[in-house]
Scaffold this motif. Structure first.
Motif, PDB file in Angstrom:
ATOM      1  N   ILE A   3       7.225   9.448  -2.395  1.00  0.00           N
ATOM      2  CA  ILE A   3       8.291   8.213  -2.426  1.00  0.00           C
ATOM      3  C   ILE A   3       9.545   8.305  -1.587  1.00  0.00           C
ATOM      4  CG2 ILE A   3       9.679   9.392  -4.129  1.00  0.00           C
ATOM      5  CD1 ILE A   3       9.990   6.571  -5.618  1.00  0.00           C
ATOM      6  N   LEU A   6       8.274   6.833   1.762  1.00  0.00           N
ATOM      7  CA  LEU A   6       8.148   5.249   1.655  1.00  0.00           C
ATOM      8  C   LEU A   6       9.663   4.825   1.797  1.00  0.00           C
ATOM      9  CD1 LEU A   6       6.441   2.666   1.184  1.00  0.00           C
ATOM     10  CD2 LEU A   6       6.601   3.060  -0.998  1.00  0.00           C
ATOM     11  N   GLU A  21       8.457  -0.494  -9.305  1.00  0.00           N
ATOM     12  CA  GLU A  21       7.497  -0.228 -10.134  1.00  0.00           C
ATOM     13  C   GLU A  21       7.721  -0.663 -11.483  1.00  0.00           C
ATOM     14  OE1 GLU A  21       5.778   3.614  -9.378  1.00  0.00           O
ATOM     15  OE2 GLU A  21       4.836   3.965 -11.155  1.00  0.00           O
ATOM     16  N   LEU A  26       5.140  -2.993  -7.775  1.00  0.00           N
ATOM     17  CA  LEU A  26       4.564  -2.009  -6.831  1.00  0.00           C
ATOM     18  C   LEU A  26       3.816  -1.124  -7.839  1.00  0.00           C
ATOM     19  CD1 LEU A  26       4.933  -1.295  -4.008  1.00  0.00           C
ATOM     20  CD2 LEU A  26       6.904   0.035  -4.514  1.00  0.00           C
ATOM     21  N   THR A  27       2.623  -0.486  -7.263  1.00  0.00           N
ATOM     22  CA  THR A  27       1.993   0.540  -8.107  1.00  0.00           C
ATOM     23  C   THR A  27       1.683   1.678  -7.340  1.00  0.00           C
ATOM     24  OG1 THR A  27      -0.001  -0.624  -7.341  1.00  0.00           O
ATOM     25  CG2 THR A  27       0.859  -1.316  -9.508  1.00  0.00           C
ATOM     26  N   SER A  28       1.578   2.856  -7.846  1.00  0.00           N
ATOM     27  CA  SER A  28       1.542   4.107  -7.334  1.00  0.00           C
ATOM     28  C   SER A  28       0.275   4.692  -7.877  1.00  0.00           C
ATOM     29  CB  SER A  28       2.739   4.794  -7.228  1.00  0.00           C
ATOM     30  OG  SER A  28       3.050   5.046  -8.545  1.00  0.00           O
ATOM     31  N   ARG A  36       4.249  10.327  -7.512  1.00  0.00           N
ATOM     32  CA  ARG A  36       3.882   8.902  -7.095  1.00  0.00           C
ATOM     33  C   ARG A  36       3.416   9.270  -5.386  1.00  0.00           C
ATOM     34  NH1 ARG A  36       8.365   8.052  -9.922  1.00  0.00           N
ATOM     35  NH2 ARG A  36       8.318   6.296 -11.426  1.00  0.00           N
ATOM     36  N   HIS A  37       2.283   8.409  -5.283  1.00  0.00           N
ATOM     37  CA  HIS A  37       1.605   8.480  -4.108  1.00  0.00           C
ATOM     38  C   HIS A  37       1.381   7.166  -3.649  1.00  0.00           C
ATOM     39  CE1 HIS A  37       1.276  13.046  -4.327  1.00  0.00           C
ATOM     40  NE2 HIS A  37       1.350  13.001  -3.159  1.00  0.00           N
ATOM     41  N   TYR A  38       1.792   6.969  -2.408  1.00  0.00           N
ATOM     42  CA  TYR A  38       1.589   5.568  -1.628  1.00  0.00           C
ATOM     43  C   TYR A  38       0.608   5.453  -0.616  1.00  0.00           C
ATOM     44  CZ  TYR A  38       5.686   4.695  -4.714  1.00  0.00           C
ATOM     45  OH  TYR A  38       6.473   4.704  -5.835  1.00  0.00           O
ATOM     46  N   THR A  39      -0.078   4.324  -0.404  1.00  0.00           N
ATOM     47  CA  THR A  39      -0.906   3.885   0.754  1.00  0.00           C
ATOM     48  C   THR A  39       0.322   3.457   1.982  1.00  0.00           C
ATOM     49  OG1 THR A  39      -1.598   1.873   0.343  1.00  0.00           O
ATOM     50  CG2 THR A  39      -3.019   3.773  -0.494  1.00  0.00           C
ATOM     51  N   GLU A  42       1.685   0.032   1.256  1.00  0.00           N
ATOM     52  CA  GLU A  42       2.642  -0.349   0.722  1.00  0.00           C
ATOM     53  C   GLU A  42       3.992  -0.522   1.314  1.00  0.00           C
ATOM     54  OE1 GLU A  42       2.054  -0.553  -2.584  1.00  0.00           O
ATOM     55  OE2 GLU A  42       0.043   0.326  -2.460  1.00  0.00           O
TER      56      GLU A  42
END
Lengths: 125, 125
Positions: A3, A6, A21, A26-28, A36-39, A42
DNA sequence: CTTGCCTCTGACATGGATGTGAGGTTCTAG
DNA sequence: CTAGAACCTCACATCCATGTCAGAGGCAAG
């Protein structure tokens, strides 16, 4: 990415990302420990969300539109597309209103500058 | 006129008009019994204040600009004019930003409509 | 005089995105 | 192993234009 990254990439606070979220914008994916991990995708998504916020949409409204953004499919689109058109028009109205305000400011500034050069009877706009 | 009439003429609530006065954006003469009285000019003034609010200015900022509006004289103008130019630019930036957002919405709507006519991904009918 | 509407002040409530802090866990570098 | 970031949740604070309510006074018409 996590996070913090991001946040720094988008210029949006960590607090706000969690809030997004919570609002379903927004999703994680979560690591086993719960982080939380994001691509990379995002990043754009968050930027777009910010854009909509700046346009005066509420998180609720944004939440209504995003499904339509994610997957342009029939069921979503039907309602969301209408909503989007509606927001687009509202935005358009707002824009013309702001332009009118800017013109008014321009007029005032011109009047003041004119007065500065040759003092006269004050006129309000 | 009294406050109620000003309110209905401008579409601004009585509460807000009192608030504007409290913030130094609006003045009124008081009847012996303490009731506020306004001239017709105040209608335009209130409308203009609303316009500035809609443009995202805070009451504090508006208060800084109004003296410049009232009497375009030198001392006020000097600082206020600079402030006004600054707000004008901010507003201008905001406008282009909103236009970009509107364009983005247009793009999305077009994409959705295109999909609707010829679905590329076979999901449901 | 009384009724009804308008106005007054003052104060507390609201909403929405965000800040902030506490108390605890996880990750990373030395 | 340890220190210090970074992360977690929960919850309360903030800003600011407005809404709203309470209690009191003002004013025109019946």
């Amino acid at each position: 990415m996590r996070i913090g990254e991001l946040a720094s990439r988008t210029g949006v606070s960590v607090r706000s990302l969690r809030y997004y979220e919570e609002q379903g914008l927004l999703t994680s994916t979560r690591s086993p420990s719960g982080q939380r991990h994001y691509t990379d995708d995002e990043v754009d998504r968050v930027t777009f969300i910010q854009r909509l916020y700046a346009a005066g949409l509420s998180s609720r409204t944004i939440a209504e539109l995003l499904p339509c953004v994610d997957t342009p499919s029939m069921e979503n689109s039907d309602a969301a597309l209408k909503r989007m058109a509606q927001e687009r028009d509202r935005l358009s109205e707002h824009i013309t209103d702001l332009i009118r305000t800017r013109d008014a400011l321009d007029g005032l500034m011109a009047a003041n500058r004119a007065h500065r050069e040759s003092p006269r009877i004050p006129v309000a706009g």
